[in-house]
Write an enzyme that holds these catalytic residues in place. Sequence first.
Site, PDB file in Angstrom:
ATOM      1  N   ASP A 316      71.327  57.685  51.882  1.00  0.00           N
ATOM      2  CA  ASP A 316      72.147  58.332  50.822  1.00  0.00           C
ATOM      3  C   ASP A 316      73.321  58.750  51.855  1.00  0.00           C
ATOM      4  OD1 ASP A 316      73.080  60.054  48.755  1.00  0.00           O
ATOM      5  OD2 ASP A 316      72.475  61.912  50.276  1.00  0.00           O
ATOM      6  N   ASP A 509      68.860  63.579  52.429  1.00  0.00           N
ATOM      7  CA  ASP A 509      68.736  65.097  52.984  1.00  0.00           C
ATOM      8  C   ASP A 509      67.562  65.991  52.797  1.00  0.00           C
ATOM      9  OD1 ASP A 509      68.980  65.577  50.415  1.00  0.00           O
ATOM     10  OD2 ASP A 509      71.045  66.173  50.674  1.00  0.00           O
ATOM     11  N   ASP A 513      67.050  64.306  47.144  1.00  0.00           N
ATOM     12  CA  ASP A 513      66.693  62.816  47.228  1.00  0.00           C
ATOM     13  C   ASP A 513      64.826  62.796  46.937  1.00  0.00           C
ATOM     14  OD1 ASP A 513      69.192  61.778  47.661  1.00  0.00           O
ATOM     15  OD2 ASP A 513      69.179  62.713  49.286  1.00  0.00           O
TER      16      ASP A 513
END
Length: 636
Positions: A316, A509, A513
Amino acid sequence: MSKKEKRRLLRILIASAGFVAAFISNLDGLSEFLVFFIPYLIVGGDILWKAARNIIRGQVFDENFLMSIATIGAFCLGEYAEGIAVMLFFQVGELFQSYAVSRSRRSISELMDIRPDYANVLRNGEMIQVDPEEVQINESIVVKPGERIPLDGIITGGFSTIDTSALTGESAPRDAQKGEEVISGCINQTGKLTIQVNKEYGQSTVVKILELVENSSDKKSRSENFITKFARYYTPFVFFAALILAIIPPLTMGQPFDIWIERALIFLVISCPCALVISVPLSFFGGIGGASKSGVLVKGSNYLEALANTEMVVFDKTGTLTKGNFIVSEIYSKKMSNQELLELAAYAEDYSNHPIAQSIKQAFGKTIDSSRIKDIEEVAGHGVKSVIDGKVVFAGNAKLMKREHISYNDRKLVGTAVHIAINNEYMGYILVEDKIKQDAPHAITALKSAGITQTVMLTGDADSVGKKVATKLKLDKVYTELLPADKVEHVEELMKQKNEKRSLAFVGDGINDAPVLARADIGIAMGGLGSDAAIEAADVVIMTDEPSKIATVMKISKKTLRIAKQNIVFALGVKGVVLIMGAIGMATMWAAVFADVGVSVLAILNAIRALNIKKFNTPVQFSQNQEEGNRKEIVA
C-alpha cells in the site's frame, strides 16, 4: 542455569565419578554389576521412570523408551560400561538441549520483559500504587524516571525521553510531551509524566504483544509438522526393525543371539530421533526470537517459513512507503509573491484540521492573527471560503474553482493542488505531496537483493501521484485510483501470476487494509506500535514505520529455514550411515553414542545460530534536512 539443569548436572558428575571408579575396579560377578548399576540408576533413573510412565499412558515409542531398552539390554549382555556410558552421554545431550532451549526462551523473555508490575494512579489527590489491571479508563497515572509505562494513554503533563527498544528494536530514545500518545511497555527515562489512561490493561499494547509472542509457537511450519509426523512413525519402525534384527538372523543363519542382540541395541541407540525432534523447532523458535530483537513480531513458524519463500511483495502507498504526512512541494503565483500566496492559504485554512491544511500552515511557519479572519465557511469536498482583511478568499480543489466559475490553471499536476482565488480572481496554486519514508528506497533495493522478483504498489491516489512515487522507488508495477475492494481484486490477480509454491506478501498499515492483509499469503502490518488493528489483522507485525525491516525479517526467515534443512539432512544422513554400519556389525556402541548425542549437540548448536542474526544497516535516503531545505527553497 535453572535448578533442574543444575540437579541434572550434579547427577551426571556423581554418576561419572562412580563410572570411573567402577571402570578401574577389578571386581567381577555381582559386585561388578552393583558398582556399575548404582551410578547407572543415579544418572538414568528419571529416564527409566519416564519410559515406564509413558508406557502406562500408552505413549510407548519415544526416546526414553529407546534409551531404556538399549541400556537395559547392554546390562543383560554384561556390557555394563557401555550401558552406563550410553545413559551418561544421553543425559549430557539432554542437559545441552535443555540449556539451549532455556537460552532461546530467555532471549525472548528478556526481549519481552515489558510486563509492568504496578501503576502509580492518582485518586482523591493522592498517588497510590496498584496493579495495572485495577486502573480504569480516563484515570491519571504518574510514571517516574526509570519506571516502565504500565498502560496506554495520552500525556497530560510533563516532558521526557522514552526508551522503546523492547518493542521496536531501536536503541535511540524518542521525546514525549504533553498531548502525545504513549504506549505500555516503554521505559520513561528522564522526566516525570502524568498520563491519562485510554485503554484498560487487558486491551493495552503490552498485553497484546505478550499474547502474540507466547502463542507464536502454536502455529508450526511445514518442516516442524514433517518432523512431528516423521517421529510418530519413525520410532516404532526402528524399534520393530531392531527386534527383527535381534531375532531373524540368529534363527536363519545359526549365529549366536548375543551378537545380534548387541547390534539391535546399537541400532536402537543410533535411531533415537532427538536431534530432529528438538533442533528443528528450536531453529524456528530462535528465528522468531531473532526477528523480535529487530522489532518484528512473527505470529508463527508457518509465517516465518512462508516469508523465506516469498517472490512478490505488494505495498500500500500511504503510511507504508510514504509517511502519510504532506509537505508543500510547489507554489505557483500569478499576481503576488510565493510567500504572500502561502500566507493567504495558511490564513484561509487556519480553522481546518485536514492534513493538507496542516501542511500549508506548517510551511508558512508563522503565528496567524485570527483577528484578520472573518466568516469562515467550509465547502464539503471542495475547500473553504473565508473573508481575510475584507477580501473573499477561496482555497480548495478544482471542483471549488468550477463551482465558483473561476478560471484556473488546469494543467495536470503531480500531487494535490490547493487553488487560491481572491474576490473570484485566480491567484495561483499550492502543490502538496506526501513524504516518501527515509528508508523506503533502501527497503526496495534490499528486497530485490533478497530475491524478490516483483515489487508492486496499490494506491487510491491519482495516477500521476502513484506513478511518481513508483518511479522514485523503482517499483516494478503500480496500480492507482483504487478502492479497498479493488485492492483485493488486484492482489487475487497477482496471486494467479506467481509460482504456486512461492508466496505473495502484502504490506499495509493494518488499519484500512485488513481485507487485503487477510487475502494475501502473508499479511505484513507496518507501524504496529500502538495499532490494535495491525496486531490483530496481520501475520507479521513491524513495530516501527521502517519498511526496510521487511527485508530484515526475510533474511532471518531464509537463514532459519536453511538451518532447519541443514539439521534435517545432517541428522538423517549421519544416522542412516551409522544405522547401516550398526546392522552389519561395523559400528560399536560408542559410534552409536556419537550418532545420537553427538549429532544432537551439533544440530542444537547449529539451531541456536538463528538467534544471532544481525540487522540491516539502513542508510538514510531522504533526510529531514534535505526536506527542510527544499521547503525553504519553495517559499523563497
